[in-house]
Write a protein that holds these residues in place. Structure first.
Motif, PDB file in Angstrom:
ATOM      1  N   LEU A   1       6.231  32.490  41.528  1.00  0.00           N
ATOM      2  CA  LEU A   1       6.727  31.325  42.415  1.00  0.00           C
ATOM      3  C   LEU A   1       6.059  29.922  41.952  1.00  0.00           C
ATOM      4  O   LEU A   1       5.286  30.005  40.968  1.00  0.00           O
ATOM      5  CB  LEU A   1       6.092  31.423  43.840  1.00  0.00           C
ATOM      6  CG  LEU A   1       6.863  32.806  44.609  1.00  0.00           C
ATOM      7  CD1 LEU A   1       6.021  32.741  46.122  1.00  0.00           C
ATOM      8  CD2 LEU A   1       8.244  32.320  44.719  1.00  0.00           C
ATOM      9  N   ASP A   2       6.438  28.803  42.196  1.00  0.00           N
ATOM     10  CA  ASP A   2       6.092  27.705  41.679  1.00  0.00           C
ATOM     11  C   ASP A   2       4.359  27.352  41.844  1.00  0.00           C
ATOM     12  O   ASP A   2       3.909  26.573  41.052  1.00  0.00           O
ATOM     13  CB  ASP A   2       6.567  26.491  42.125  1.00  0.00           C
ATOM     14  CG  ASP A   2       7.008  26.199  43.700  1.00  0.00           C
ATOM     15  OD1 ASP A   2       6.373  27.448  44.163  1.00  0.00           O
ATOM     16  OD2 ASP A   2       7.440  25.248  44.265  1.00  0.00           O
TER      17      ASP A   2
ATOM     18  N   CYS B   1       9.722  24.781  37.412  1.00  0.00           N
ATOM     19  CA  CYS B   1       8.252  24.451  37.743  1.00  0.00           C
ATOM     20  C   CYS B   1       7.919  25.653  36.474  1.00  0.00           C
ATOM     21  O   CYS B   1       8.493  26.584  36.232  1.00  0.00           O
ATOM     22  CB  CYS B   1       7.801  25.307  38.996  1.00  0.00           C
ATOM     23  SG  CYS B   1       5.868  25.341  38.902  1.00  0.00           S
ATOM     24  N   ILE B   2       6.976  25.295  35.604  1.00  0.00           N
ATOM     25  CA  ILE B   2       6.323  25.942  34.354  1.00  0.00           C
ATOM     26  C   ILE B   2       4.965  25.990  34.733  1.00  0.00           C
ATOM     27  O   ILE B   2       4.140  24.874  34.837  1.00  0.00           O
ATOM     28  CB  ILE B   2       6.962  25.569  33.056  1.00  0.00           C
ATOM     29  CG1 ILE B   2       6.220  26.417  31.982  1.00  0.00           C
ATOM     30  CG2 ILE B   2       6.634  24.007  32.795  1.00  0.00           C
ATOM     31  CD1 ILE B   2       6.775  26.076  30.547  1.00  0.00           C
ATOM     32  N   THR B   3       4.266  27.226  34.329  1.00  0.00           N
ATOM     33  CA  THR B   3       3.010  27.222  34.296  1.00  0.00           C
ATOM     34  C   THR B   3       2.388  28.098  33.071  1.00  0.00           C
ATOM     35  O   THR B   3       3.324  29.270  32.886  1.00  0.00           O
ATOM     36  CB  THR B   3       2.395  28.041  35.631  1.00  0.00           C
ATOM     37  OG1 THR B   3       2.812  26.979  36.784  1.00  0.00           O
ATOM     38  CG2 THR B   3       0.582  27.662  35.639  1.00  0.00           C
ATOM     39  N   HIS B   4       1.675  27.858  32.567  1.00  0.00           N
ATOM     40  CA  HIS B   4       1.138  28.543  31.200  1.00  0.00           C
ATOM     41  C   HIS B   4      -0.244  28.359  30.852  1.00  0.00           C
ATOM     42  O   HIS B   4      -0.835  27.467  31.177  1.00  0.00           O
ATOM     43  CB  HIS B   4       2.215  28.515  30.081  1.00  0.00           C
ATOM     44  CG  HIS B   4       1.739  27.173  29.076  1.00  0.00           C
ATOM     45  ND1 HIS B   4       0.792  26.865  28.382  1.00  0.00           N
ATOM     46  CD2 HIS B   4       2.468  25.895  29.123  1.00  0.00           C
ATOM     47  CE1 HIS B   4       0.787  25.605  27.977  1.00  0.00           C
ATOM     48  NE2 HIS B   4       1.720  25.005  28.443  1.00  0.00           N
TER      49      HIS B   4
ATOM     50  N   ASN C   1      14.930  21.912  33.008  1.00  0.00           N
ATOM     51  CA  ASN C   1      16.494  21.547  32.957  1.00  0.00           C
ATOM     52  C   ASN C   1      17.373  22.914  33.215  1.00  0.00           C
ATOM     53  O   ASN C   1      18.696  22.498  33.780  1.00  0.00           O
ATOM     54  CB  ASN C   1      17.017  21.073  31.637  1.00  0.00           C
ATOM     55  CG  ASN C   1      16.508  19.432  31.413  1.00  0.00           C
ATOM     56  OD1 ASN C   1      17.186  18.436  32.212  1.00  0.00           O
ATOM     57  ND2 ASN C   1      15.257  19.062  31.004  1.00  0.00           N
ATOM     58  N   SER C   2      16.991  23.950  32.939  1.00  0.00           N
ATOM     59  CA  SER C   2      17.567  25.068  33.411  1.00  0.00           C
ATOM     60  C   SER C   2      17.211  25.537  34.889  1.00  0.00           C
ATOM     61  O   SER C   2      17.860  26.309  35.394  1.00  0.00           O
ATOM     62  CB  SER C   2      17.074  26.374  32.486  1.00  0.00           C
ATOM     63  OG  SER C   2      15.815  26.667  32.589  1.00  0.00           O
ATOM     64  N   LYS C   3      16.608  24.562  35.301  1.00  0.00           N
ATOM     65  CA  LYS C   3      16.188  24.790  37.125  1.00  0.00           C
ATOM     66  C   LYS C   3      15.631  26.224  37.298  1.00  0.00           C
ATOM     67  O   LYS C   3      15.928  27.039  38.160  1.00  0.00           O
ATOM     68  CB  LYS C   3      17.370  24.601  37.700  1.00  0.00           C
ATOM     69  CG  LYS C   3      17.732  23.005  37.661  1.00  0.00           C
ATOM     70  CD  LYS C   3      18.828  22.621  38.807  1.00  0.00           C
ATOM     71  CE  LYS C   3      19.388  21.252  38.547  1.00  0.00           C
ATOM     72  NZ  LYS C   3      20.420  20.999  39.444  1.00  0.00           N
ATOM     73  N   SER C   4      14.559  26.678  36.554  1.00  0.00           N
ATOM     74  CA  SER C   4      14.013  28.143  36.418  1.00  0.00           C
ATOM     75  C   SER C   4      12.464  27.871  36.894  1.00  0.00           C
ATOM     76  O   SER C   4      11.792  26.921  36.613  1.00  0.00           O
ATOM     77  CB  SER C   4      13.933  28.679  35.454  1.00  0.00           C
ATOM     78  OG  SER C   4      15.301  28.722  34.782  1.00  0.00           O
ATOM     79  N   THR C   5      11.917  28.872  37.535  1.00  0.00           N
ATOM     80  CA  THR C   5      10.611  28.959  37.692  1.00  0.00           C
ATOM     81  C   THR C   5       9.887  29.865  36.747  1.00  0.00           C
ATOM     82  O   THR C   5      10.592  30.993  36.756  1.00  0.00           O
ATOM     83  CB  THR C   5      10.239  29.478  39.039  1.00  0.00           C
ATOM     84  OG1 THR C   5      10.647  28.504  40.117  1.00  0.00           O
ATOM     85  CG2 THR C   5       8.566  29.482  39.280  1.00  0.00           C
ATOM     86  N   VAL C   6       9.027  29.410  35.844  1.00  0.00           N
ATOM     87  CA  VAL C   6       8.607  30.167  34.718  1.00  0.00           C
ATOM     88  C   VAL C   6       7.227  30.188  34.710  1.00  0.00           C
ATOM     89  O   VAL C   6       6.437  29.069  34.784  1.00  0.00           O
ATOM     90  CB  VAL C   6       9.136  29.725  33.343  1.00  0.00           C
ATOM     91  CG1 VAL C   6       8.564  30.428  32.133  1.00  0.00           C
ATOM     92  CG2 VAL C   6      10.607  30.095  33.367  1.00  0.00           C
TER      93      VAL C   6
END
Length: 441
Positions: free
Chosen positions: A112-113, A352-355, A387-392
């Motif tokens: 989740l974001d 949203c991206i978190t790494h 831009n792919s509208k994904s949560t990663v």
């Protein structure tokens, strides 16, 4: 006292809906149990009734706040424990199918974001009482500091553990729930229930993330499966062609199972690291890609790498369409050199991206990953995801000897996760994998 409440219409029906509702008297708890409907594809139902008679809200609108949360001030530990035990008994019939069998493990992470929770389910060969082997969800968020939320809606968070303890005991499954990261209490709990639901679905199917060679996986998702054929029949593709003063770009993606031939993947951006990253991602995703860019590399790598990743994300989002009927979530690990990276992905329409990749703190104080500046590698990942509208969520399990190794491991994991997220699940019959019923809002 465990005889304060009676449970009725308790059901867990595999790949079907129950005609009865989820009505525990704790609204947010109902919403969490409903994740089993959407993500485990199990029709869950349970109604809780107070034994000494309903309160004054019994005649209220069944969708009113008062009725949905009618037991918010009762002993929630008892309610959530009883519900967990009752649902666990039903799940035992689905997991063990009435007989003892070999032990099996299923692991799933739900992104989740603002949260990432890992669930590991172990189906023991003994078919005896299971255990909650690990539970690290608290604190539920960071507000207030070091305490988190005591309530979400009307549900008291302290009893989430009681629910899963009772599910484990009565289902015969060992359950581990680990918060990898998460600052939002609502999303920590939601991620836990979704991760549990997805891990449960895989356990029932006999599949598991990162195991793509089993007989069960091949039957469900392999190249001879109904899922694979259905994906090809959708003829999914996305194409973008544009020119600015900084770049001229063509990106074309075909979700075609990676057609055999030397021209299935053609990437020429003028930046070798970008070429290799996109090519590895496409190979693991089993899709054909043409990505060409003539950019102002005489200025810097910024415009070229940014525009390529933006365009790739946009054409992927186009190819996914409404995402209805797709598997939607998966987690996958990539290895390259010494690097090991896991990518957990959700085609959520909530980008949203978190790494935790070792980019700014890499041990060699590198400025470049190959011929791509490291700051742009970070930006490439962000542009692709947004831009792919994904949560990663990206988790670096082991850093590479160089940032380039870590980047390539990330591309491999990203592509593998993408492949499974975009896979068609024929059991969904074209419906969206969401308790909301849509990903468009």
């Amino acid at each position: 006292m465990t005889d304060q409440f009676t449970l009725s219409n308790v059901a867990c029906i595999d790949t079907a809906k129950s005609p009865h509702p989820i009505s525990t008297g704790i609204g947010f708890f109902d919403h969490m149990i409903d994740q089993l409907n959407s993500h485990a594809q199990i029709g869950v139902a349970v109604t809780v009734t107070k034994n000494n008679g309903e309160s004054s809200v019994a005649d209220c609108d069944k969708h009113s706040f008062e009725f949905v949360n009618r037991y918010a001030d009762e002993d929630q530990g008892v309610i959530m424990g009883q519900v967990g035990a009752a649902l666990g008994s039903q799940l035992k019939e689905l997991v063990y199918k009435g007989e003892q069998s070999d032990s099996r493990t299923s692991r799933f992470c739900c992104p989740l974001d603002e949260a990432l929770v890992e669930c590991v389910l172990t189906k023991t060969s003994s078919n005896n009482e299971g255990k909650l082997t690990k539970f690290t969800l608290p604190p539920y968020g960071k507000y207030p500091a070091n305490k988190g939320r005591s309530k979400i809606g009307s549900m008291k968070t302290q009893f989430v553990e009681a629910f899963f303890t009772n599910v484990a005991q009565s289902s015969g499954m060992d359950i581990s729930l680990v918060k990898v990261r998460g600052d939002n209490g609502h999303h920590v709990v939601e991620s836990a229930f979704k991760a549990f639901s997805r891990a449960l679905r895989n356990l029932i199917d006999g599949t598991n993330t990162n195991n793509y060679t089993s007989e069960e996986f091949e039957k469900m998702w392999g190249e001879e499966s109904v899922s694979y054929t259905a994906g090809l029949e959708l003829c999914r593709e996305g194409k973008l062609e544009r020119s600015t003063k900084e770049t001229s770009i063509l990106v074309h993606v075909l979700m075609n199972g990676l057609a055999i031939g030397d021209d299935s993947i053609q990437v020429d951006t003028g930046i070798k690291t970008m070429d290799d990253f996109v090519a590895l991602l496409a190979k693991e995703a089993k899709m054909s890609v043409e990505a060409k860019c003539n950019g102002d590399l005489y200025v810097d790598d910024h415009h070229t790498s940014e525009d390529v990743s933006i365009a790739l994300g946009q054409v992927l989002n186009t190819a996914f369409g409404t995402k209805a009927g797709l598997n939607r979530m998966w987690c996958a690990t990539g290895n390259y050199g010494d690097a090991e990276v896991e990518v957990t992905m959700d085609l959520s329409n909530r980008p949203c991206i978190t790494h935790n990749l070792s980019l700014s703190s890499n041990p060699n104080d590198e400025e470049y990953a190959g011929d791509l500046s490291i700051e742009m590698l970070d930006h490439v990942l962000e542009s692709l995801v947004m831009n792919s509208k994904s949560t990663v969520h990206i988790v670096e399990n082991k850093a590479g000897k160089t940032v380039l190794e870590t980047a390539m491991a990330t591309a491999i994991a990203y592509g593998a996760a993408l492949r499974m997220c975009a896979a068609v699940d024929p059991r969904r019959a074209g419906k969206t994998a969401s308790s909301k019923g849509t990903l468009s809002v």
